[in-house]
Motif scaffolding. Sequence first.
Motif, PDB file in Angstrom:
ATOM      1  N   UNK B 210       0.938  -1.175  -0.598  1.00  0.00           N
ATOM      2  CA  UNK B 210       0.500   0.211  -0.033  1.00  0.00           C
ATOM      3  C   UNK B 210       0.557   1.037   0.168  1.00  0.00           C
ATOM      4  N   UNK B 211       1.770   1.201   0.450  1.00  0.00           N
ATOM      5  CA  UNK B 211       3.759   2.500   0.786  1.00  0.00           C
ATOM      6  C   UNK B 211       3.118   2.287  -0.283  1.00  0.00           C
ATOM      7  N   UNK B 212       3.571   2.095  -1.627  1.00  0.00           N
ATOM      8  CA  UNK B 212       4.464   2.255  -2.374  1.00  0.00           C
ATOM      9  C   UNK B 212       3.678   2.010  -3.516  1.00  0.00           C
ATOM     10  N   UNK B 213       2.274   1.952  -3.521  1.00  0.00           N
ATOM     11  CA  UNK B 213       1.390   1.614  -4.205  1.00  0.00           C
ATOM     12  C   UNK B 213       1.493   2.887  -5.723  1.00  0.00           C
ATOM     13  N   UNK B 214       1.551   3.930  -5.208  1.00  0.00           N
ATOM     14  CA  UNK B 214       2.306   5.369  -6.226  1.00  0.00           C
ATOM     15  C   UNK B 214       3.465   5.492  -6.795  1.00  0.00           C
ATOM     16  N   UNK B 215       4.526   4.490  -6.354  1.00  0.00           N
ATOM     17  CA  UNK B 215       5.778   4.604  -7.368  1.00  0.00           C
ATOM     18  C   UNK B 215       5.693   3.477  -8.478  1.00  0.00           C
ATOM     19  N   UNK B 216       4.733   2.553  -8.463  1.00  0.00           N
ATOM     20  CA  UNK B 216       4.692   1.728  -9.768  1.00  0.00           C
ATOM     21  C   UNK B 216       5.766   0.802  -9.444  1.00  0.00           C
ATOM     22  N   UNK B 217       6.065   0.283  -8.462  1.00  0.00           N
ATOM     23  CA  UNK B 217       7.028  -0.639  -7.900  1.00  0.00           C
ATOM     24  C   UNK B 217       5.513  -1.849  -6.959  1.00  0.00           C
ATOM     25  N   UNK B 304       5.268  -3.021 -11.384  1.00  0.00           N
ATOM     26  CA  UNK B 304       3.925  -3.241 -11.457  1.00  0.00           C
ATOM     27  C   UNK B 304       3.226  -4.011 -12.244  1.00  0.00           C
ATOM     28  N   UNK B 305       3.246  -5.066 -13.074  1.00  0.00           N
ATOM     29  CA  UNK B 305       2.989  -5.179 -13.912  1.00  0.00           C
ATOM     30  C   UNK B 305       1.689  -4.350 -14.997  1.00  0.00           C
ATOM     31  N   UNK B 306       2.031  -4.204 -16.439  1.00  0.00           N
ATOM     32  CA  UNK B 306       1.171  -2.924 -17.590  1.00  0.00           C
ATOM     33  C   UNK B 306      -0.363  -3.914 -17.373  1.00  0.00           C
ATOM     34  N   UNK B 399     -10.210  -5.865 -12.834  1.00  0.00           N
ATOM     35  CA  UNK B 399      -9.408  -6.351 -11.609  1.00  0.00           C
ATOM     36  C   UNK B 399     -10.219  -6.811 -10.491  1.00  0.00           C
ATOM     37  N   UNK B 400     -12.004  -6.311 -10.701  1.00  0.00           N
ATOM     38  CA  UNK B 400     -13.211  -7.186  -9.445  1.00  0.00           C
ATOM     39  C   UNK B 400     -12.925  -8.377 -10.029  1.00  0.00           C
TER      40      UNK B 400
END
Lengths: 213, 547
Positions: B210-217, B304-306, B399-400
Amino acid sequence: WPSLLFDLYPPPPQAKRMRALVAVKRVVDYAVKIRVKGDKSGVETAGVKMSMNPFCEIAVEEAVRLKEKKVVEEIVAVSIGPKQSADTLRTALAMGADRAVHINHDGILQPLAVAKLLKAVVDKESPDVVFVGKQAIDDDANQTGQMLAGLLGWPQGTFCSKLEIADKKATVEREVDGGIETVSMGLPAVITADLRLNDPRYATLPNIMKAKK
Amino acid sequence: MLRRTEIAVSKVCKTAAFHDANRRQISVAFPRMMTTLAQGRTIAAACPLQRRFWRSSVVGGLLESRSGLRGLPESQRPRGLHAATEPLPTMVLDALNAIVGADKVSTGLAVREQHARDESYHADSDGIFPPHAVVFPSSTEQVAEIVKLCAQNDIAIVPSGACTSLEGHLAALKGGVSVNMRDMKEVLEVNASDMDCRVQAGVTRIQLNEFIRDTGLFFPVDPGADASFGGMASTRASGTNAVRYGTMRDNVLGITAVLADGSIVRTGGRARKSSTGYDLTRLLIGSEGTLGIITEVTIRLHGQPEAISSAVCEFESLHGAVDATIAIIQCGIPVARVELLDSATCDAVNKYSKMNLAVVPTLFFEFHGSSSAVAEQAQQVGDLVAEFGGSGFKWSASPEERSQLWKARHDAYYASIALRPGCKGMPTDACVPISRLADCILETEKDLKETGLVGPMLGHVGDGNFHMCLAIDVADKHEVQMAKDFGARLARRAISMGGTCSGEHGVGYGKLPFLDEEHGPVAVQMMRSIKSALDPKGLLNPGKMGS
């Protein structure tokens, strides 16, 4: 004689060039433990992780899904905040927005001021649908979307948990106290996103790099 | 001397009733024997002549270490650890309060028992071995102070994180102090351009993602529980996408640990590769708290996979499903997840998660990559599975739907236990070369049918690893024994096929008897040498590996 041809072979309808405007807010990350400042003047935000409001993420995701379904052609993201709000806008771009507008402002803004600023952006961009999150997790105001609709004189579909757009009409399922209410409205309209509307995608590295440019 | 001890205790055991008085007499005569008893257990249960006790290998391990000590002169022999039955000296408790603060030290029975229990059946069938106290340090320096204090007073130390281990790792077999990392849960640094990050040991995997979700990793290793990084590193944990992203062994770049003498070591580094020195990082990974207490971990992250898509495919037989997986891997298709559920598991999942899977062996796939790569991989796999009796190849890109599919798979453990309400789960964990996997599963299922136990099967086929989630009524001693025997036969079967008795869950004390069989006496002796070099007093997680 040419008009006869027009009646027999009418030209194909113009493709709908819909534009969506999504407003996003930079807030303290939802996973952070909130601390009050020593002088009790407010919440500690220095050095604390900030990110896009979770309901704004859901709003951006819905706009991007509409773009993937080819209902919407262009997504414009807008944010009002300090210069670091540009990072939040870059996340929106990485998720799939096409353009971003940053209104620079330091300090706290009340929902009415935000709504008036967004109205100015709407007047300039002329979107067909405006997406906002239902509320921000720092003030829990739940007012901006509704006030914006009021200022614009547009219909509003708030607490949206399911959205369908077709033929210049939006059908919105709203989560209300008594259950789910389905409303239908003509576009342009303001939609506020609730939790169960969708699961937002993660921004991927290639998209983040493109957004940086 | 060993023989005399055995005879003497057996004579004592034969008397009819045991009171505390007897126990105290024996504790004076045989102090080392008493350190195997937790509070509230009878002497009969601890008698070394009982087969069950030999099998649990607690005494086995103890006696081994005693025979090794015979060579040392009396003055240099370790005095032995503080007995589990004796309370901690007040001086030690006061010192602990001084190090971490009185509100971070707990001697309440409920808290102590909670930190001696993990998610396995061991606490229910063998009894809880609680520590004397539980402490919650907030920094590596505090951990070092605690270790020094315990070393001076010969008190055992058992590190713990999220307490989700599966082989009795947390049992404080010799009491002592449980050092819990609950308050060390800061993400210290994230380096997006180097794709690594450094976290404290108490950070859990979901918290980091959750912490790194905005880094794309993202951090790919996802064991069933929301485990802490300290725990995952010390048990060499693995997850559902190990087939593509590897396990903890491949994703940890460096570790900060506190050793048995209180010194702090930083192993590894942030360079992607290094050919200098012994690989201390890999030594600590999988050491299960017996060589050092892990306080910080430097982790490798992945992009994060495209595009992600999931697929489900039904098979006529288990053999077909496994052969299909072998073919997929041999073709070099970089599938991210391949999970096998047998018919019993599909049935359990349908009932628990309200799904509509066909009750046949089913493979769950997940593909990561760019949109074109994902489509290509799915196309290739779809063509391959048809050759092995696969049918009904179903897609999901939203995604759901994908998260619902995978939630059903992660809930399979609870679904298996829900088949027999009131039962506890006993997961097995054999891992064999993939070419032997089908044979291993089929032999195991035959064995299971003969015992009559309920045990849906769930496999990480891509790694040759499978779990049978036995639903056991822990109150029925006969059933527990049958299940343990079944587990032992499975462990031996896996080892004889060139595999391991535990692919992911670790050794704890539950799998200790099989260490010798799997690695051989020379390797086990090497492990003991390393342990006695790094922890001569045997303070760190005693009674487990390396003892």
